[in-house]
Design an enzyme around this catalytic site. Structure first.
Site, PDB file in Angstrom:
ATOM      1  N   THR A   1     -13.566  -4.323  -8.039  1.00 44.19           N
ATOM      2  CA  THR A   1     -14.760  -4.365  -8.892  1.00 44.19           C
ATOM      3  C   THR A   1     -14.578  -3.330  -9.994  1.00 44.19           C
ATOM      4  OG1 THR A   1     -16.073  -5.051  -7.034  1.00 44.19           O
ATOM      5  CG2 THR A   1     -17.269  -4.112  -8.888  1.00 44.19           C
TER       6      THR A   1
ATOM      7  N   LEU B   1     -34.223 -10.548   1.680  1.00 43.01           N
ATOM      8  CA  LEU B   1     -35.618 -10.112   1.642  1.00 43.01           C
ATOM      9  C   LEU B   1     -35.970  -9.412   2.951  1.00 43.01           C
ATOM     10  CD1 LEU B   1     -37.474 -13.097  -0.092  1.00 43.01           C
ATOM     11  CD2 LEU B   1     -36.952 -10.861  -1.059  1.00 43.01           C
TER      12      LEU B   1
ATOM     13  N   LEU C   1     -17.156 -10.830  -1.177  1.00 45.15           N
ATOM     14  CA  LEU C   1     -17.066 -10.733   0.287  1.00 45.15           C
ATOM     15  C   LEU C   1     -18.086  -9.757   0.838  1.00 45.15           C
ATOM     16  CD1 LEU C   1     -13.190 -10.167   0.397  1.00 45.15           C
ATOM     17  CD2 LEU C   1     -14.393 -12.358   0.407  1.00 45.15           C
TER      18      LEU C   1
ATOM     19  N   ASN D   1     -24.303  -8.318  -7.635  1.00 39.79           N
ATOM     20  CA  ASN D   1     -24.609  -7.221  -6.713  1.00 39.79           C
ATOM     21  C   ASN D   1     -25.918  -6.522  -7.086  1.00 39.79           C
ATOM     22  OD1 ASN D   1     -22.537  -7.618  -4.984  1.00 39.79           O
ATOM     23  ND2 ASN D   1     -21.452  -5.720  -5.405  1.00 39.79           N
TER      24      ASN D   1
ATOM     25  N   GLY E   1     -27.222   0.205   1.608  1.00 43.99           N
ATOM     26  CA  GLY E   1     -26.123   1.166   1.618  1.00 43.99           C
ATOM     27  C   GLY E   1     -24.806   0.435   1.472  1.00 43.99           C
TER      28      GLY E   1
ATOM     29  N   ASP F   1       0.862  -1.185   0.000  1.00 43.82           N
ATOM     30  CA  ASP F   1       0.000   0.000   0.000  1.00 43.82           C
ATOM     31  C   ASP F   1       0.899   1.237   0.000  1.00 43.82           C
ATOM     32  OD1 ASP F   1      -3.251   0.321   0.859  1.00 43.82           O
ATOM     33  OD2 ASP F   1      -1.993   2.121   0.971  1.00 43.82           O
TER      34      ASP F   1
ATOM     35  N   CYS G   1     -20.685  -0.875  -1.773  1.00 42.43           N
ATOM     36  CA  CYS G   1     -20.811  -1.718  -2.978  1.00 42.43           C
ATOM     37  C   CYS G   1     -22.113  -1.532  -3.750  1.00 42.43           C
ATOM     38  CB  CYS G   1     -20.630  -3.171  -2.582  1.00 42.43           C
ATOM     39  SG  CYS G   1     -19.092  -3.450  -1.715  1.00 42.43           S
TER      40      CYS G   1
HETATM   41  C1  UGA Z   1     -22.149  -6.789  -0.831  1.00 41.00           C
HETATM   42  C2  UGA Z   1     -22.412  -8.211  -1.361  1.00 41.00           C
HETATM   43  O1  UGA Z   1     -23.332  -8.878  -0.506  1.00 41.00           O
HETATM   44  C3  UGA Z   1     -21.111  -9.012  -1.446  1.00 41.00           C
HETATM   45  O2  UGA Z   1     -21.365 -10.287  -2.022  1.00 41.00           O
HETATM   46  C4  UGA Z   1     -20.122  -8.244  -2.321  1.00 41.00           C
HETATM   47  O3  UGA Z   1     -18.881  -8.913  -2.420  1.00 41.00           O
HETATM   48  C5  UGA Z   1     -19.897  -6.867  -1.725  1.00 41.00           C
HETATM   49  O4  UGA Z   1     -21.158  -6.168  -1.668  1.00 41.00           O
HETATM   50  C6  UGA Z   1     -18.924  -6.127  -2.628  1.00 41.00           C
HETATM   51  O5  UGA Z   1     -19.255  -5.876  -3.778  1.00 41.00           O
HETATM   52  O6  UGA Z   1     -17.772  -5.939  -2.222  1.00 41.00           O
HETATM   53  P1  UGA Z   1     -21.777  -5.705   1.600  1.00 41.00           P
HETATM   54  O7  UGA Z   1     -21.792  -4.380   0.907  1.00 41.00           O
HETATM   55  O8  UGA Z   1     -20.733  -5.996   2.597  1.00 41.00           O
HETATM   56  O9  UGA Z   1     -21.673  -6.894   0.498  1.00 41.00           O
HETATM   57  O10 UGA Z   1     -23.144  -5.832   2.354  1.00 41.00           O
HETATM   58  P2  UGA Z   1     -24.506  -6.670   2.253  1.00 41.00           P
HETATM   59  O11 UGA Z   1     -24.577  -7.598   3.379  1.00 41.00           O
HETATM   60  O12 UGA Z   1     -24.701  -7.214   0.912  1.00 41.00           O
HETATM   61  O13 UGA Z   1     -25.556  -5.481   2.513  1.00 41.00           O
HETATM   62  C7  UGA Z   1     -25.653  -4.362   1.639  1.00 41.00           C
HETATM   63  C8  UGA Z   1     -26.775  -3.459   2.069  1.00 41.00           C
HETATM   64  O14 UGA Z   1     -28.036  -4.066   1.859  1.00 41.00           O
HETATM   65  C9  UGA Z   1     -26.753  -3.071   3.559  1.00 41.00           C
HETATM   66  O15 UGA Z   1     -27.095  -1.724   3.716  1.00 41.00           O
HETATM   67  C10 UGA Z   1     -27.807  -3.964   4.190  1.00 41.00           C
HETATM   68  O16 UGA Z   1     -28.371  -3.455   5.364  1.00 41.00           O
HETATM   69  C11 UGA Z   1     -28.816  -4.015   3.058  1.00 41.00           C
HETATM   70  N1  UGA Z   1     -29.681  -5.221   3.109  1.00 41.00           N
HETATM   71  C12 UGA Z   1     -29.140  -6.450   2.954  1.00 41.00           C
HETATM   72  C13 UGA Z   1     -31.036  -5.060   3.314  1.00 41.00           C
HETATM   73  O17 UGA Z   1     -31.556  -3.933   3.456  1.00 41.00           O
HETATM   74  N2  UGA Z   1     -31.825  -6.186   3.331  1.00 41.00           N
HETATM   75  C14 UGA Z   1     -31.319  -7.430   3.178  1.00 41.00           C
HETATM   76  O18 UGA Z   1     -32.113  -8.398   3.198  1.00 41.00           O
HETATM   77  C15 UGA Z   1     -29.948  -7.571   2.983  1.00 41.00           C
END
Ligand code: UGA
Length: 437
Positions: free
Chosen positions: A121, A253, A153, A211, A260, A30, A263
């Site tokens: 990405t 769901l 991830l 995504n 948020g 880094d 990603c």
């Molecule tokens: C997401 C993807 O799930 C990963 O597979 C991917 O690798 C990552 O982006 C990336 O591109 O690096 P992440 O951003 O860590 O991962 O978080 P998520 O768990 O997917 O949640 C994303 C958002 O959706 C959060 O704000 C969460 O609260 C919201 N969410 C998630 C909901 O509102 N409802 C749900 O049922 C699931």
């Protein structure tokens, strides 16, 4: 194998630690020297379950080293992972300047055959671009292959997702590149993790496709939740009933204040921008982006409706992180909602088990920060739950009620059941919970 990871951000750090855990000799690079010094002491700049332990043990066993010397990192490696940032530009498209700069640096230091892996990405076509940059800038005849190996991830469970993934996607048309990547992930092949081998562009699109699809699921259930409120239905049961269909599945769901993080908001917008110059319009993804924006506005309206005039009212906000188990507040729906509360002249008291330091960088002295949840609730006119932290589920509701001026609870993550709260005497507002139990 000797592997170098360029970029010690979220993805780079987890990839470096994970590959060292698989037994490789990993150099993580880094440009931020302060970060490198901290990492070499086993100090991790982000909160991620298990990461600290795994970094420490691999440092101790000399399988992992952090350095600011990019040149050395490149020269030593058989495989180089590019894991630098691709932040969104004003129009939503990804800024590739860091990827391009790293590609040039790799070209300048290319000696033996190396495999260069795009882990960041990146828009479809970036693999080819990296290939072209290296070819143009390297000594003629240098041998290399570029591979797309997107990451899936999730923050909070990133290490587990790396060590036990659902699948590994490898985009390359080179047999040699494919063989090297199989050796990188030999452990996972032994563990019978499915591998998808394809070309660069397909691999790049799998990442965006995944995504955007998950974001669509969330936007869809959030939209259904609005209807549930109008027709006396309960969205949590609707989601349960839908999710039991194996073609739909129960995950992603859960309704909330909108997705948020670093990603989904970035990648959905980038996908729209990837399609635009091709003449294809991704109207579903465009609608998802718009629906998610309106969800945040609607959630503020919900608070306003429950509280009445916000001017001079004291509001407790529980949760600022974009989801539970992370200190990350990037694109967290909590930010615009708190900003709207402040614009409406409410007094805002905030709590979050991990994200207060980050929040302070945004809100400064505009809100009051509390480490103690019950202290946050003292003298408030309403409480809004914005992140689904487990500790909030375990609150002593009778105590909460006794601390508040008026017991109004707006649960934007549906962590409580309406009846449970109403029994205690709360005015309760969830999301999409029209049904009377
Ligand atoms: C997401 C993807 O799930 C990963 O597979 C991917 O690798 C990552 O982006 C990336 O591109 O690096 P992440 O951003 O860590 O991962 O978080 P998520 O768990 O997917 O949640 C994303 C958002 O959706 C959060 O704000 C969460 O609260 C919201 N969410 C998630 C909901 O509102 N409802 C749900 O049922 C699931």
């Amino acid at each position: 194998m000797n592997i170098t990871i360029i970029g010690c951000g979220y993805v780079g750090l987890v990839t470096a630690a994970g590959l060292a855990e698989f037994g490789h000799l990993v150099t993580a690079v880094d440009i931020d020297r302060i970060k490198i010094d901290l990492l070499n002491k086993g100090k991790i700049p982000i909160y991620e379950a298990g990461l600290k332990e795994i970094v420490k043990s691999n440092l101790a066993e000399n399988r992992l080293v952090f350095t600011a010397d990019q040149k050395k990192g490149i020269k030593n490696a058989q495989v180089i992972f590019i894991a630098v940032g691709t932040p969104p530009q004003k129009d939503g498209s990804a800024d590739l300047s860091q990827v391009k700069a790293v590609a040039k640096e790799i070209a300048k230091n290319l000696d033996d055959y190396k495999v260069i892996v795009n882990k960041s990405t990146v828009p479809v076509g970036t693999g080819r671009l990296v290939q072209a940059i290296i070819s143009e800038n390297a000594v003629s005849g240098s041998d290399f292959d570029v591979v797309s190996n997107p990451e899936f991830l999730r923050e909070g469970t990133a290490l587990k997702d790396f060590l036990q993934p659902d699948r590994i996607v490898i985009g390359t048309q080179s047999l040699r590149g494919k063989t090297v990547m199989k050796a990188v992930y030999q452990k996972l092949e032994r563990d019978k993790v499915p591998f998808v081998f394809t070309n660069l562009e397909t691999a790049e699109l799998i990442k965006y496709g995944s995504n955007a699809f998950l974001a669509t699921k969330i936007a869809y259930i959030n939209e259904l939740a609005r209807l549930c409120e109008k027709v006396n239905a309960d969205v949590t049961i609707v989601a349960k009933g839908m999710g039991l269909d194996s073609r739909i599945g129960p995950k992603f769901l859960n309704v909330g204040p909108g997705y948020g993080g670093s990603c989904f908001p970035k990648d959905t917008k980038a996908l729209v921008e990837i399609a635009r110059p091709t003449g294809e319009r991704l109207s579903i993804v465009e609608a998802v982006v718009a629906a998610n924006e309106s969800q945040k506005k609607l959630m503020f309206q919900k608070i306003k409706q429950a509280v009445g005039s916000l001017k001079g009212k004291t509001i407790a906000v529980l949760g600022l992180a974009f989801k539970a188990d992370t200190d990350d507040i990037r694109e967290s729906p909590a930010i615009p909602i708190v900003k709207r509360l402040l614009n409406a002249k409410a007094v805002v008291k905030v709590n979050d088990p991990k994200a207060l330091t980050e929040a302070e960088k945004i809100f400064g002295n505009l809100v009051k920060y509390h480490d103690d949840i019950y202290e946050t609730l003292e003298g408030t006119d309403a409480v809004v739950i914005l992140t689904e932290w487990d500790i909030y589920r375990k609150l002593d509701l009778v105590k909460v009620k006794s601390l508040m001026n008026t017991p109004t609870l707006i649960d934007l993550r549906n962590i409580f059941t309406p009846n449970e709260l109403r029994k205690v005497g709360f005015l309760y507002e969830g999301v999409g919970r029209g049904a009377i139990e």
